[in-house]
Design a protein around this motif. Sequence first.
Motif, PDB file in Angstrom:
ATOM      1  N   TRP A   3      -6.883 -18.386 -20.129  1.00 25.74           N
ATOM      2  CA  TRP A   3      -5.516 -17.900 -19.954  1.00 25.74           C
ATOM      3  C   TRP A   3      -4.490 -18.859 -20.535  1.00 25.74           C
ATOM      4  O   TRP A   3      -3.295 -18.596 -20.494  1.00 25.74           O
ATOM      5  CB  TRP A   3      -5.224 -17.675 -18.476  1.00 25.74           C
ATOM      6  CG  TRP A   3      -6.096 -16.612 -17.870  1.00 25.74           C
ATOM      7  CD1 TRP A   3      -7.236 -16.800 -17.143  1.00 25.74           C
ATOM      8  CD2 TRP A   3      -5.924 -15.195 -17.972  1.00 25.74           C
ATOM      9  NE1 TRP A   3      -7.789 -15.608 -16.779  1.00 25.74           N
ATOM     10  CE2 TRP A   3      -6.996 -14.593 -17.264  1.00 25.74           C
ATOM     11  CE3 TRP A   3      -4.968 -14.386 -18.583  1.00 25.74           C
ATOM     12  CZ2 TRP A   3      -7.131 -13.212 -17.167  1.00 25.74           C
ATOM     13  CZ3 TRP A   3      -5.113 -13.008 -18.465  1.00 25.74           C
ATOM     14  CH2 TRP A   3      -6.182 -12.438 -17.768  1.00 25.74           C
ATOM     15  N   GLY A   4      -4.950 -19.978 -21.053  1.00 27.52           N
ATOM     16  CA  GLY A   4      -4.032 -20.931 -21.668  1.00 27.52           C
ATOM     17  C   GLY A   4      -3.223 -21.741 -20.690  1.00 27.52           C
ATOM     18  O   GLY A   4      -2.300 -22.464 -21.070  1.00 27.52           O
ATOM     19  N   VAL A   5      -3.555 -21.651 -19.399  1.00 25.47           N
ATOM     20  CA  VAL A   5      -2.789 -22.356 -18.377  1.00 25.47           C
ATOM     21  C   VAL A   5      -3.296 -23.785 -18.202  1.00 25.47           C
ATOM     22  O   VAL A   5      -2.528 -24.692 -17.905  1.00 25.47           O
ATOM     23  CB  VAL A   5      -2.874 -21.609 -17.028  1.00 25.47           C
ATOM     24  CG1 VAL A   5      -2.105 -22.351 -15.944  1.00 25.47           C
ATOM     25  CG2 VAL A   5      -2.343 -20.188 -17.178  1.00 25.47           C
ATOM     26  N   LYS A   6      -4.592 -23.989 -18.414  1.00 23.95           N
ATOM     27  CA  LYS A   6      -5.207 -25.284 -18.195  1.00 23.95           C
ATOM     28  C   LYS A   6      -5.951 -25.749 -19.448  1.00 23.95           C
ATOM     29  O   LYS A   6      -6.199 -24.976 -20.359  1.00 23.95           O
ATOM     30  CB  LYS A   6      -6.189 -25.207 -17.021  1.00 23.95           C
ATOM     31  CG  LYS A   6      -5.585 -24.717 -15.722  1.00 23.95           C
ATOM     32  CD  LYS A   6      -6.650 -24.553 -14.657  1.00 23.95           C
ATOM     33  CE  LYS A   6      -6.082 -23.999 -13.375  1.00 23.95           C
ATOM     34  NZ  LYS A   6      -7.113 -23.800 -12.333  1.00 23.95           N
ATOM     35  N   ALA A   7      -6.292 -27.038 -19.435  1.00 25.95           N
ATOM     36  CA  ALA A   7      -7.123 -27.598 -20.503  1.00 25.95           C
ATOM     37  C   ALA A   7      -8.506 -27.885 -19.939  1.00 25.95           C
ATOM     38  O   ALA A   7      -8.642 -28.315 -18.790  1.00 25.95           O
ATOM     39  CB  ALA A   7      -6.498 -28.873 -21.051  1.00 25.95           C
ATOM     40  N   GLU A   8      -9.531 -27.639 -20.729  1.00 30.03           N
ATOM     41  CA  GLU A   8     -10.904 -27.856 -20.303  1.00 30.03           C
ATOM     42  C   GLU A   8     -11.600 -28.837 -21.238  1.00 30.03           C
ATOM     43  O   GLU A   8     -11.510 -28.707 -22.458  1.00 30.03           O
ATOM     44  CB  GLU A   8     -11.675 -26.534 -20.277  1.00 30.03           C
ATOM     45  CG  GLU A   8     -11.098 -25.510 -19.303  1.00 30.03           C
ATOM     46  CD  GLU A   8     -11.866 -24.198 -19.316  1.00 30.03           C
ATOM     47  OE1 GLU A   8     -12.650 -23.988 -20.275  1.00 30.03           O
ATOM     48  OE2 GLU A   8     -11.674 -23.386 -18.388  1.00 30.03           O
ATOM     49  N   GLU A   9     -12.274 -29.820 -20.648  1.00 33.56           N
ATOM     50  CA  GLU A   9     -12.996 -30.826 -21.437  1.00 33.56           C
ATOM     51  C   GLU A   9     -14.444 -30.921 -20.969  1.00 33.56           C
ATOM     52  O   GLU A   9     -14.702 -31.383 -19.858  1.00 33.56           O
ATOM     53  CB  GLU A   9     -12.345 -32.205 -21.314  1.00 33.56           C
ATOM     54  CG  GLU A   9     -13.078 -33.276 -22.110  1.00 33.56           C
ATOM     55  CD  GLU A   9     -12.573 -34.677 -21.825  1.00 33.56           C
ATOM     56  OE1 GLU A   9     -13.238 -35.636 -22.238  1.00 33.56           O
ATOM     57  OE2 GLU A   9     -11.513 -34.805 -21.171  1.00 33.56           O
ATOM     58  N   PRO A  10     -15.389 -30.475 -21.768  1.00 33.49           N
ATOM     59  CA  PRO A  10     -16.802 -30.608 -21.392  1.00 33.49           C
ATOM     60  C   PRO A  10     -17.226 -32.080 -21.427  1.00 33.49           C
ATOM     61  O   PRO A  10     -16.880 -32.817 -22.357  1.00 33.49           O
ATOM     62  CB  PRO A  10     -17.536 -29.805 -22.470  1.00 33.49           C
ATOM     63  CG  PRO A  10     -16.482 -28.958 -23.131  1.00 33.49           C
ATOM     64  CD  PRO A  10     -15.221 -29.746 -23.030  1.00 33.49           C
ATOM     65  N   ARG A  11     -17.962 -32.495 -20.413  1.00 34.96           N
ATOM     66  CA  ARG A  11     -18.498 -33.849 -20.365  1.00 34.96           C
ATOM     67  C   ARG A  11     -19.954 -33.796 -19.940  1.00 34.96           C
ATOM     68  O   ARG A  11     -20.427 -32.800 -19.405  1.00 34.96           O
ATOM     69  CB  ARG A  11     -17.696 -34.734 -19.393  1.00 34.96           C
ATOM     70  CG  ARG A  11     -16.277 -35.030 -19.838  1.00 34.96           C
ATOM     71  CD  ARG A  11     -15.607 -36.047 -18.933  1.00 34.96           C
ATOM     72  NE  ARG A  11     -14.227 -36.306 -19.307  1.00 34.96           N
ATOM     73  CZ  ARG A  11     -13.438 -37.188 -18.700  1.00 34.96           C
ATOM     74  NH1 ARG A  11     -13.908 -37.899 -17.688  1.00 34.96           N
ATOM     75  NH2 ARG A  11     -12.200 -37.356 -19.100  1.00 34.96           N
ATOM     76  N   ARG A  12     -20.644 -34.906 -20.171  1.00 33.74           N
ATOM     77  CA  ARG A  12     -22.060 -34.981 -19.795  1.00 33.74           C
ATOM     78  C   ARG A  12     -22.358 -36.373 -19.258  1.00 33.74           C
ATOM     79  O   ARG A  12     -22.059 -37.388 -19.900  1.00 33.74           O
ATOM     80  CB  ARG A  12     -22.945 -34.670 -21.007  1.00 33.74           C
ATOM     81  CG  ARG A  12     -24.438 -34.639 -20.718  1.00 33.74           C
ATOM     82  CD  ARG A  12     -25.192 -34.143 -21.933  1.00 33.74           C
ATOM     83  NE  ARG A  12     -24.915 -32.735 -22.185  1.00 33.74           N
ATOM     84  CZ  ARG A  12     -25.699 -31.735 -21.775  1.00 33.74           C
ATOM     85  NH1 ARG A  12     -26.807 -32.001 -21.112  1.00 33.74           N
ATOM     86  NH2 ARG A  12     -25.389 -30.493 -22.056  1.00 33.74           N
ATOM     87  N   MET A  58      -4.067 -21.433  -9.730  1.00 35.20           N
ATOM     88  CA  MET A  58      -4.136 -21.374 -11.188  1.00 35.20           C
ATOM     89  C   MET A  58      -3.597 -22.642 -11.830  1.00 35.20           C
ATOM     90  O   MET A  58      -3.992 -23.003 -12.934  1.00 35.20           O
ATOM     91  CB  MET A  58      -3.352 -20.168 -11.689  1.00 35.20           C
ATOM     92  CG  MET A  58      -3.996 -18.824 -11.383  1.00 35.20           C
ATOM     93  SD  MET A  58      -3.064 -17.434 -12.054  1.00 35.20           S
ATOM     94  CE  MET A  58      -3.211 -17.744 -13.815  1.00 35.20           C
ATOM     95  N   ARG A  59      -2.708 -23.338 -11.131  1.00 34.93           N
ATOM     96  CA  ARG A  59      -2.138 -24.577 -11.680  1.00 34.93           C
ATOM     97  C   ARG A  59      -3.009 -25.796 -11.398  1.00 34.93           C
ATOM     98  O   ARG A  59      -2.932 -26.786 -12.111  1.00 34.93           O
ATOM     99  CB  ARG A  59      -0.740 -24.806 -11.099  1.00 34.93           C
ATOM    100  CG  ARG A  59       0.317 -23.812 -11.544  1.00 34.93           C
ATOM    101  CD  ARG A  59       1.707 -24.316 -11.223  1.00 34.93           C
ATOM    102  NE  ARG A  59       1.851 -24.589  -9.796  1.00 34.93           N
ATOM    103  CZ  ARG A  59       2.322 -23.708  -8.913  1.00 34.93           C
ATOM    104  NH1 ARG A  59       2.656 -22.500  -9.311  1.00 34.93           N
ATOM    105  NH2 ARG A  59       2.440 -24.031  -7.633  1.00 34.93           N
ATOM    106  N   ALA A  60      -3.815 -25.740 -10.337  1.00 34.39           N
ATOM    107  CA  ALA A  60      -4.573 -26.909  -9.893  1.00 34.39           C
ATOM    108  C   ALA A  60      -5.745 -27.212 -10.830  1.00 34.39           C
ATOM    109  O   ALA A  60      -6.380 -26.302 -11.367  1.00 34.39           O
ATOM    110  CB  ALA A  60      -5.084 -26.687  -8.476  1.00 34.39           C
ATOM    111  N   GLY A  61      -6.018 -28.493 -11.006  1.00 31.75           N
ATOM    112  CA  GLY A  61      -7.165 -28.917 -11.789  1.00 31.75           C
ATOM    113  C   GLY A  61      -8.449 -28.797 -10.981  1.00 31.75           C
ATOM    114  O   GLY A  61      -8.431 -28.482  -9.790  1.00 31.75           O
ATOM    115  N   ASP A  62      -9.573 -29.082 -11.620  1.00 28.94           N
ATOM    116  CA  ASP A  62     -10.867 -28.960 -10.939  1.00 28.94           C
ATOM    117  C   ASP A  62     -11.919 -29.707 -11.746  1.00 28.94           C
ATOM    118  O   ASP A  62     -11.700 -30.064 -12.908  1.00 28.94           O
ATOM    119  CB  ASP A  62     -11.251 -27.483 -10.800  1.00 28.94           C
ATOM    120  CG  ASP A  62     -12.385 -27.266  -9.816  1.00 28.94           C
ATOM    121  OD1 ASP A  62     -12.723 -28.205  -9.071  1.00 28.94           O
ATOM    122  OD2 ASP A  62     -12.941 -26.155  -9.794  1.00 28.94           O
TER     123      ASP A  62
END
Length: 223
Positions: free
Chosen positions: A152-161, A43-47
């Motif tokens: 869940w507010g644990v990570k940040a998500e940034e859409p890219r193209r 849950m802590r790891a990025g992706d």
Amino acid sequence: MDQSSALQSSRKAVVAMFILSIALFHQGCLAAAWVVAVTADSMRAGDVQFQPFEKSWVSTENVRAIVDRSSLSSLAFMPVDGDELMGARLTKILKEKTALRVVTPARPRAPLTVAKRDQDHVVLARELSREFAVDAILYGHVVGSASHSSEWGVKAEEPRRLFLYMIDRDGHLLWRDELPFLIVTGTKPALEESVQLSLTRHFMDHVHELGLDDAGYFPSKSS
């Protein structure tokens, strides 16, 4: 066996069962703790999550007529504007999975974007093909949207193209594509080896699906 011996044996069996129960309980707790730890770590790891390609377009012209050979043999892959790491990942795919001689110019150039006119693309591709002595130019750029918190507010998500364009040395547009993907930022960085493997499979599956390898744009090393 007399009553005293039987009672003693019974007590030993109860003690043994008690010890075994404690051992199994502790093993179960350890297993549960391990599962919880692995889940929390995940849950802590990025992706980096790759979505299906969009707006794919492939030239219907015969590549033999375009480059006077059955397939491309060399390609200059320009630095990807907006995402240097994505450029490095794609470079690795091209060098390891195709038979192309891949040139990766290091010096910066003005980025090519979808806003540029087609004629600008043609002129620059001709210049670069002559400069690097290659059959085609592959270039791309990445644009991103504002990041937001995950569910869940644990990570940040940034859409890219990612926008990709391939133009041959005479200015013919051979292929263009768009790859939406999601940068997930956690307290731990993404495992790059896993990201590279995921992108490689995703990209090569798309190459096969569009017939880009059969057309000669990305000739396989096995051919």
